[in-house]
Write a protein that holds these residues in place. Sequence first.
Motif, PDB file in Angstrom:
ATOM      1  N   THR A   1     -59.363  22.728  43.913  1.00  0.00           N
ATOM      2  CA  THR A   1     -60.792  22.285  44.216  1.00  0.00           C
ATOM      3  C   THR A   1     -60.577  21.229  45.364  1.00  0.00           C
ATOM      4  OG1 THR A   1     -61.604  22.663  42.009  1.00  0.00           O
ATOM      5  CG2 THR A   1     -62.717  21.326  43.603  1.00  0.00           C
ATOM      6  N   LEU A   2     -59.721  20.281  45.298  1.00  0.00           N
ATOM      7  CA  LEU A   2     -59.324  19.300  45.986  1.00  0.00           C
ATOM      8  C   LEU A   2     -58.891  19.798  47.554  1.00  0.00           C
ATOM      9  CD1 LEU A   2     -59.732  16.434  46.598  1.00  0.00           C
ATOM     10  CD2 LEU A   2     -57.557  15.711  45.684  1.00  0.00           C
ATOM     11  N   SER A   3     -57.947  20.894  47.443  1.00  0.00           N
ATOM     12  CA  SER A   3     -57.411  21.462  48.663  1.00  0.00           C
ATOM     13  C   SER A   3     -58.636  21.892  49.361  1.00  0.00           C
ATOM     14  CB  SER A   3     -56.159  22.511  48.124  1.00  0.00           C
ATOM     15  OG  SER A   3     -55.978  23.151  49.521  1.00  0.00           O
ATOM     16  N   TRP A   4     -59.404  22.809  48.839  1.00  0.00           N
ATOM     17  CA  TRP A   4     -60.524  23.607  49.366  1.00  0.00           C
ATOM     18  C   TRP A   4     -61.583  22.434  50.000  1.00  0.00           C
ATOM     19  CZ3 TRP A   4     -65.745  23.181  48.889  1.00  0.00           C
ATOM     20  CH2 TRP A   4     -66.514  24.042  49.667  1.00  0.00           C
ATOM     21  N   LEU A   5     -61.715  21.281  49.218  1.00  0.00           N
ATOM     22  CA  LEU A   5     -62.765  20.241  49.564  1.00  0.00           C
ATOM     23  C   LEU A   5     -62.275  19.633  50.862  1.00  0.00           C
ATOM     24  CD1 LEU A   5     -65.194  18.710  49.053  1.00  0.00           C
ATOM     25  CD2 LEU A   5     -64.044  17.340  47.643  1.00  0.00           C
ATOM     26  N   LYS A   6     -60.794  19.199  50.871  1.00  0.00           N
ATOM     27  CA  LYS A   6     -60.321  18.501  52.146  1.00  0.00           C
ATOM     28  C   LYS A   6     -60.358  19.507  53.293  1.00  0.00           C
ATOM     29  CE  LYS A   6     -56.503  16.062  53.832  1.00  0.00           C
ATOM     30  NZ  LYS A   6     -55.190  15.569  53.634  1.00  0.00           N
ATOM     31  N   SER A   7     -60.111  20.806  53.058  1.00  0.00           N
ATOM     32  CA  SER A   7     -60.175  21.751  54.276  1.00  0.00           C
ATOM     33  C   SER A   7     -61.546  21.717  54.887  1.00  0.00           C
ATOM     34  CB  SER A   7     -59.846  23.112  53.858  1.00  0.00           C
ATOM     35  OG  SER A   7     -58.375  23.167  53.661  1.00  0.00           O
ATOM     36  N   ASN A   8     -62.873  21.921  53.893  1.00  0.00           N
ATOM     37  CA  ASN A   8     -64.136  22.017  54.221  1.00  0.00           C
ATOM     38  C   ASN A   8     -64.500  20.715  54.881  1.00  0.00           C
ATOM     39  OD1 ASN A   8     -66.963  21.168  53.565  1.00  0.00           O
ATOM     40  ND2 ASN A   8     -66.775  23.344  52.993  1.00  0.00           N
ATOM     41  N   LEU A   9     -63.968  19.363  54.580  1.00  0.00           N
ATOM     42  CA  LEU A   9     -64.314  18.149  55.276  1.00  0.00           C
ATOM     43  C   LEU A   9     -63.826  18.144  56.713  1.00  0.00           C
ATOM     44  CD1 LEU A   9     -64.694  15.553  52.239  1.00  0.00           C
ATOM     45  CD2 LEU A   9     -66.433  17.190  53.302  1.00  0.00           C
ATOM     46  N   GLU A  10     -62.440  18.543  56.717  1.00  0.00           N
ATOM     47  CA  GLU A  10     -61.921  18.540  57.781  1.00  0.00           C
ATOM     48  C   GLU A  10     -62.449  19.281  59.041  1.00  0.00           C
ATOM     49  OE1 GLU A  10     -57.052  17.326  56.561  1.00  0.00           O
ATOM     50  OE2 GLU A  10     -57.875  19.510  56.557  1.00  0.00           O
ATOM     51  N   SER A  11     -63.074  20.365  58.375  1.00  0.00           N
ATOM     52  CA  SER A  11     -63.583  21.511  59.547  1.00  0.00           C
ATOM     53  C   SER A  11     -64.969  20.791  60.081  1.00  0.00           C
ATOM     54  CB  SER A  11     -64.097  22.621  58.647  1.00  0.00           C
ATOM     55  OG  SER A  11     -65.234  22.478  57.905  1.00  0.00           O
ATOM     56  N   ARG A  12     -65.444  19.653  59.443  1.00  0.00           N
ATOM     57  CA  ARG A  12     -66.501  18.960  60.111  1.00  0.00           C
ATOM     58  C   ARG A  12     -66.340  17.863  61.316  1.00  0.00           C
ATOM     59  NH1 ARG A  12     -70.081  18.472  54.712  1.00  0.00           N
ATOM     60  NH2 ARG A  12     -69.651  20.223  53.616  1.00  0.00           N
ATOM     61  N   GLY A  13     -65.276  17.709  61.801  1.00  0.00           N
ATOM     62  CA  GLY A  13     -64.727  16.976  62.834  1.00  0.00           C
ATOM     63  C   GLY A  13     -64.615  15.379  62.403  1.00  0.00           C
ATOM     64  N   PRO A  14     -64.006  14.913  61.341  1.00  0.00           N
ATOM     65  CA  PRO A  14     -63.909  13.672  61.074  1.00  0.00           C
ATOM     66  C   PRO A  14     -62.571  13.179  61.850  1.00  0.00           C
ATOM     67  CG  PRO A  14     -63.003  14.800  59.388  1.00  0.00           C
ATOM     68  CD  PRO A  14     -63.541  15.959  60.279  1.00  0.00           C
ATOM     69  N   ALA A  15     -62.413  12.088  61.919  1.00  0.00           N
ATOM     70  CA  ALA A  15     -61.297  11.311  62.680  1.00  0.00           C
ATOM     71  C   ALA A  15     -59.932  11.390  61.719  1.00  0.00           C
ATOM     72  CB  ALA A  15     -61.467   9.819  63.017  1.00  0.00           C
ATOM     73  N   SER A  16     -60.324  11.324  60.468  1.00  0.00           N
ATOM     74  CA  SER A  16     -59.288  11.608  59.358  1.00  0.00           C
ATOM     75  C   SER A  16     -59.706  11.808  58.021  1.00  0.00           C
ATOM     76  CB  SER A  16     -58.357  10.234  59.378  1.00  0.00           C
ATOM     77  OG  SER A  16     -59.154   9.227  58.838  1.00  0.00           O
ATOM     78  N   VAL A  17     -59.051  12.501  57.295  1.00  0.00           N
ATOM     79  CA  VAL A  17     -59.468  12.818  55.749  1.00  0.00           C
ATOM     80  C   VAL A  17     -58.368  12.402  55.017  1.00  0.00           C
ATOM     81  CG1 VAL A  17     -60.306  14.270  54.098  1.00  0.00           C
ATOM     82  CG2 VAL A  17     -61.298  14.464  56.447  1.00  0.00           C
ATOM     83  N   GLN A  18     -58.523  11.326  53.753  1.00  0.00           N
ATOM     84  CA  GLN A  18     -57.650  10.955  53.157  1.00  0.00           C
ATOM     85  C   GLN A  18     -58.093  11.122  51.499  1.00  0.00           C
ATOM     86  OE1 GLN A  18     -54.545  10.245  54.548  1.00  0.00           O
ATOM     87  NE2 GLN A  18     -55.225  10.031  56.350  1.00  0.00           N
ATOM     88  N   ILE A  19     -57.321  10.851  50.622  1.00  0.00           N
ATOM     89  CA  ILE A  19     -57.683  11.205  49.304  1.00  0.00           C
ATOM     90  C   ILE A  19     -57.030  10.108  48.336  1.00  0.00           C
ATOM     91  CG2 ILE A  19     -57.143  12.521  47.289  1.00  0.00           C
ATOM     92  CD1 ILE A  19     -56.460  14.958  49.346  1.00  0.00           C
ATOM     93  N   ALA A  20     -58.010   9.566  47.730  1.00  0.00           N
ATOM     94  CA  ALA A  20     -57.788   8.600  46.521  1.00  0.00           C
ATOM     95  C   ALA A  20     -57.998   8.955  45.234  1.00  0.00           C
ATOM     96  CB  ALA A  20     -58.257   6.981  46.874  1.00  0.00           C
TER      97      ALA A  20
END
Length: 179
Positions: A106-125
């Motif tokens: 789920t998290l892998s999918w979510l991170k990819s989804n958010l990265e596709s929206r043009g953020p400067a970075s996506v990190q996970i806690a």
Amino acid sequence: MGEDLQKILITEEQIDSRLAELAAQIDKDYEGKDILVVGVLKGAVMVMADLVRKIHTPLTMDWMAVSSYGSGTKSSGVVRILKDLETDLEGRHVLIVEDIIDSGLTLSWLKSNLESRGPASVQIATLLRKPEAATVDIHVEYVGFDIANEFVVGYGLDYAEKYRNLPFIGTLAPHVYGG
């Protein structure tokens, strides 16, 4: 709830102390940046509330709800967005906050989804991670505790929507879930 619990794995004090350590590291890593902290409903509510109160870096918050579990205790691998973000991610530094990482699907999918929206970075806690349960390789910057591959409740984590309000992380007695 006393007879339902088998043991306490992580105390309220241990959680509080570890979240303070993670917040200090986040402050250091995001110095001079504005953070958008994204909580994953419902489980991450407790973690997010306590973590962001310990972070001193400027931040805003938003929430997502995704589903991949159905009614069982194993991830189906099929992810649906139940509640999307209200915030534009373009150029933002996004920190996803999770309660627990099991398979990582789920998290892998979510991170990819958010990265596709043009953020400067996506990190996970995440408060908890089960290394033995991982089926995908996903980098997690901030991990509270690595735990064994057992079913846990408390501090936002539930079984049949119960036990989220426990101030610690514990395991359920097998009679509760028929194990």
